[in-house]
Design a protein around this motif. Sequence first.
Motif, PDB file in Angstrom:
ATOM      1  N   HIS A   9      24.299 120.238 -15.534  1.00  0.00           N
ATOM      2  CA  HIS A   9      23.463 119.296 -14.790  1.00  0.00           C
ATOM      3  C   HIS A   9      22.920 118.298 -15.796  1.00  0.00           C
ATOM      4  N   TRP A  10      22.676 117.090 -15.357  1.00  0.00           N
ATOM      5  CA  TRP A  10      22.130 116.080 -16.249  1.00  0.00           C
ATOM      6  C   TRP A  10      21.233 115.133 -15.464  1.00  0.00           C
ATOM      7  N   LYS A  11      20.407 114.419 -16.192  1.00  0.00           N
ATOM      8  CA  LYS A  11      19.640 113.323 -15.617  1.00  0.00           C
ATOM      9  C   LYS A  11      19.603 112.236 -16.673  1.00  0.00           C
ATOM     10  N   LEU A  12      19.554 111.010 -16.241  1.00  0.00           N
ATOM     11  CA  LEU A  12      19.402 109.889 -17.145  1.00  0.00           C
ATOM     12  C   LEU A  12      17.920 109.574 -17.186  1.00  0.00           C
ATOM     13  N   VAL A  13      17.321 109.596 -18.379  1.00  0.00           N
ATOM     14  CA  VAL A  13      15.897 109.337 -18.543  1.00  0.00           C
ATOM     15  C   VAL A  13      15.728 107.887 -18.975  1.00  0.00           C
ATOM     16  N   ILE A  14      14.872 107.167 -18.254  1.00  0.00           N
ATOM     17  CA  ILE A  14      14.655 105.746 -18.502  1.00  0.00           C
ATOM     18  C   ILE A  14      13.174 105.517 -18.797  1.00  0.00           C
ATOM     19  N   ASP A  15      12.893 104.915 -19.950  1.00  0.00           N
ATOM     20  CA  ASP A  15      11.515 104.573 -20.297  1.00  0.00           C
ATOM     21  C   ASP A  15      11.017 103.470 -19.374  1.00  0.00           C
ATOM     22  N   ALA A  16       9.737 103.530 -19.027  1.00  0.00           N
ATOM     23  CA  ALA A  16       9.180 102.554 -18.085  1.00  0.00           C
ATOM     24  C   ALA A  16       7.691 102.352 -18.344  1.00  0.00           C
ATOM     25  N   ALA A  17       7.234 101.139 -18.103  1.00  0.00           N
ATOM     26  CA  ALA A  17       5.800 100.867 -18.123  1.00  0.00           C
ATOM     27  C   ALA A  17       5.158 101.405 -16.849  1.00  0.00           C
ATOM     28  N   ASP A  18       5.876 101.301 -15.736  1.00  0.00           N
ATOM     29  CA  ASP A  18       5.385 101.772 -14.436  1.00  0.00           C
ATOM     30  C   ASP A  18       6.482 102.603 -13.765  1.00  0.00           C
ATOM     31  N   PRO A  19       6.507 103.911 -14.035  1.00  0.00           N
ATOM     32  CA  PRO A  19       7.587 104.758 -13.514  1.00  0.00           C
ATOM     33  C   PRO A  19       7.725 104.718 -11.995  1.00  0.00           C
ATOM     34  N   HIS A  20       6.635 104.638 -11.275  1.00  0.00           N
ATOM     35  CA  HIS A  20       6.700 104.711  -9.815  1.00  0.00           C
ATOM     36  C   HIS A  20       7.291 103.438  -9.215  1.00  0.00           C
ATOM     37  N   THR A  21       6.970 102.297  -9.791  1.00  0.00           N
ATOM     38  CA  THR A  21       7.583 101.047  -9.331  1.00  0.00           C
ATOM     39  C   THR A  21       9.075 101.053  -9.641  1.00  0.00           C
ATOM     40  N   GLN A  22       9.443 101.541 -10.807  1.00  0.00           N
ATOM     41  CA  GLN A  22      10.858 101.644 -11.162  1.00  0.00           C
ATOM     42  C   GLN A  22      11.576 102.618 -10.223  1.00  0.00           C
ATOM     43  N   ALA A  23      10.934 103.739  -9.911  1.00  0.00           N
ATOM     44  CA  ALA A  23      11.541 104.710  -8.985  1.00  0.00           C
ATOM     45  C   ALA A  23      11.745 104.076  -7.614  1.00  0.00           C
ATOM     46  N   ASP A  24      10.763 103.323  -7.141  1.00  0.00           N
ATOM     47  CA  ASP A  24      10.917 102.652  -5.848  1.00  0.00           C
ATOM     48  C   ASP A  24      12.092 101.684  -5.877  1.00  0.00           C
ATOM     49  N   PHE A  25      12.194 100.887  -6.949  1.00  0.00           N
ATOM     50  CA  PHE A  25      13.295  99.934  -7.052  1.00  0.00           C
ATOM     51  C   PHE A  25      14.635 100.656  -7.050  1.00  0.00           C
ATOM     52  N   ALA A  32      11.286 111.109 -10.658  1.00  0.00           N
ATOM     53  CA  ALA A  32      12.746 111.003 -10.605  1.00  0.00           C
ATOM     54  C   ALA A  32      13.193 110.596  -9.209  1.00  0.00           C
ATOM     55  N   VAL A  33      14.381 110.004  -9.162  1.00  0.00           N
ATOM     56  CA  VAL A  33      15.062 109.739  -7.906  1.00  0.00           C
ATOM     57  C   VAL A  33      16.396 110.465  -7.965  1.00  0.00           C
ATOM     58  N   ARG A  34      16.864 110.913  -6.790  1.00  0.00           N
ATOM     59  CA  ARG A  34      18.093 111.700  -6.759  1.00  0.00           C
ATOM     60  C   ARG A  34      18.967 111.254  -5.601  1.00  0.00           C
ATOM     61  N   HIS A  35      20.248 111.579  -5.732  1.00  0.00           N
ATOM     62  CA  HIS A  35      21.187 111.325  -4.650  1.00  0.00           C
ATOM     63  C   HIS A  35      20.756 112.184  -3.464  1.00  0.00           C
ATOM     64  N   PRO A  36      20.662 111.611  -2.263  1.00  0.00           N
ATOM     65  CA  PRO A  36      20.128 112.373  -1.128  1.00  0.00           C
ATOM     66  C   PRO A  36      20.995 113.552  -0.694  1.00  0.00           C
ATOM     67  N   ASP A  37      22.280 113.562  -1.048  1.00  0.00           N
ATOM     68  CA  ASP A  37      23.151 114.666  -0.652  1.00  0.00           C
ATOM     69  C   ASP A  37      23.216 115.781  -1.680  1.00  0.00           C
ATOM     70  N   ASP A  38      22.619 115.568  -2.851  1.00  0.00           N
ATOM     71  CA  ASP A  38      22.687 116.583  -3.902  1.00  0.00           C
ATOM     72  C   ASP A  38      21.645 117.671  -3.676  1.00  0.00           C
ATOM     73  N   PRO A  39      21.913 118.869  -4.180  1.00  0.00           N
ATOM     74  CA  PRO A  39      20.955 119.963  -4.006  1.00  0.00           C
ATOM     75  C   PRO A  39      19.680 119.711  -4.802  1.00  0.00           C
ATOM     76  N   TYR A  40      18.620 120.387  -4.388  1.00  0.00           N
ATOM     77  CA  TYR A  40      17.359 120.332  -5.122  1.00  0.00           C
ATOM     78  C   TYR A  40      16.647 121.670  -4.953  1.00  0.00           C
ATOM     79  N   ASP A  41      15.718 121.934  -5.853  1.00  0.00           N
ATOM     80  CA  ASP A  41      14.940 123.162  -5.814  1.00  0.00           C
ATOM     81  C   ASP A  41      13.758 122.950  -4.868  1.00  0.00           C
ATOM     82  N   PRO A  42      13.713 123.633  -3.723  1.00  0.00           N
ATOM     83  CA  PRO A  42      12.624 123.410  -2.766  1.00  0.00           C
ATOM     84  C   PRO A  42      11.256 123.850  -3.304  1.00  0.00           C
ATOM     85  N   GLN A  43      11.228 124.721  -4.295  1.00  0.00           N
ATOM     86  CA  GLN A  43       9.953 125.172  -4.878  1.00  0.00           C
ATOM     87  C   GLN A  43       9.306 124.105  -5.747  1.00  0.00           C
ATOM     88  N   THR A  44      10.136 123.247  -6.361  1.00  0.00           N
ATOM     89  CA  THR A  44       9.610 122.241  -7.288  1.00  0.00           C
ATOM     90  C   THR A  44       9.903 120.805  -6.841  1.00  0.00           C
TER      91      THR A  44
END
Length: 155
Positions: free
Chosen positions: A10-26, A70-82
């Motif tokens: 499994h992997w994730k691409l980590v992107i530095d941001a001044a405003d993570p939530h605005t970047q996540a929305d975009f 983080a943002v994820r592909h809507p069809d990919d699995p995720y951990d419902p606990q976290t």
Amino acid sequence: MTPHTPAPLHWKLVIDAADPHTQADFWAAALHYTAEDNSALIERLLSAGALSGEATVEYHGRVAFRDLIAVRHPDDPYDPQTGTGLGRRLLFQRVPESKTVKNRLHLDVHAGPERRADEVTRLQALGARVLHEVKEPSGQWVVMADPEGNEFCVQ
């Protein structure tokens, strides 16, 4: 004896941001992804005293980590606990410094030649800007920048 083939990582691409939530929305809107909901995990950490309230913000009506999302592909699995995705993900983390040089890594968004112009227009409406267009024998694409100036290409 058959050789063992390791499972893909499994992997994730980590992107530095001044405003993570605005970047996540975009990027959630740009890619048609889903912003992860870590509120159940955060509530558990807050009630256990393992996380301070200063480390959280309200994000779309729920508690979220202040410095990452983080943002994820809507069809990919995720951990419902976290709420953490287990597939294709982009994680935006707050950093104090702004972007100063060209990216060493960037995303290519594949819209196809028939949809490229419409996607560029849609992404501009979300806050991206066109940097330049490339037309080469090997292909054609548009180089754009997200709201914080990170380059990406629309092919």
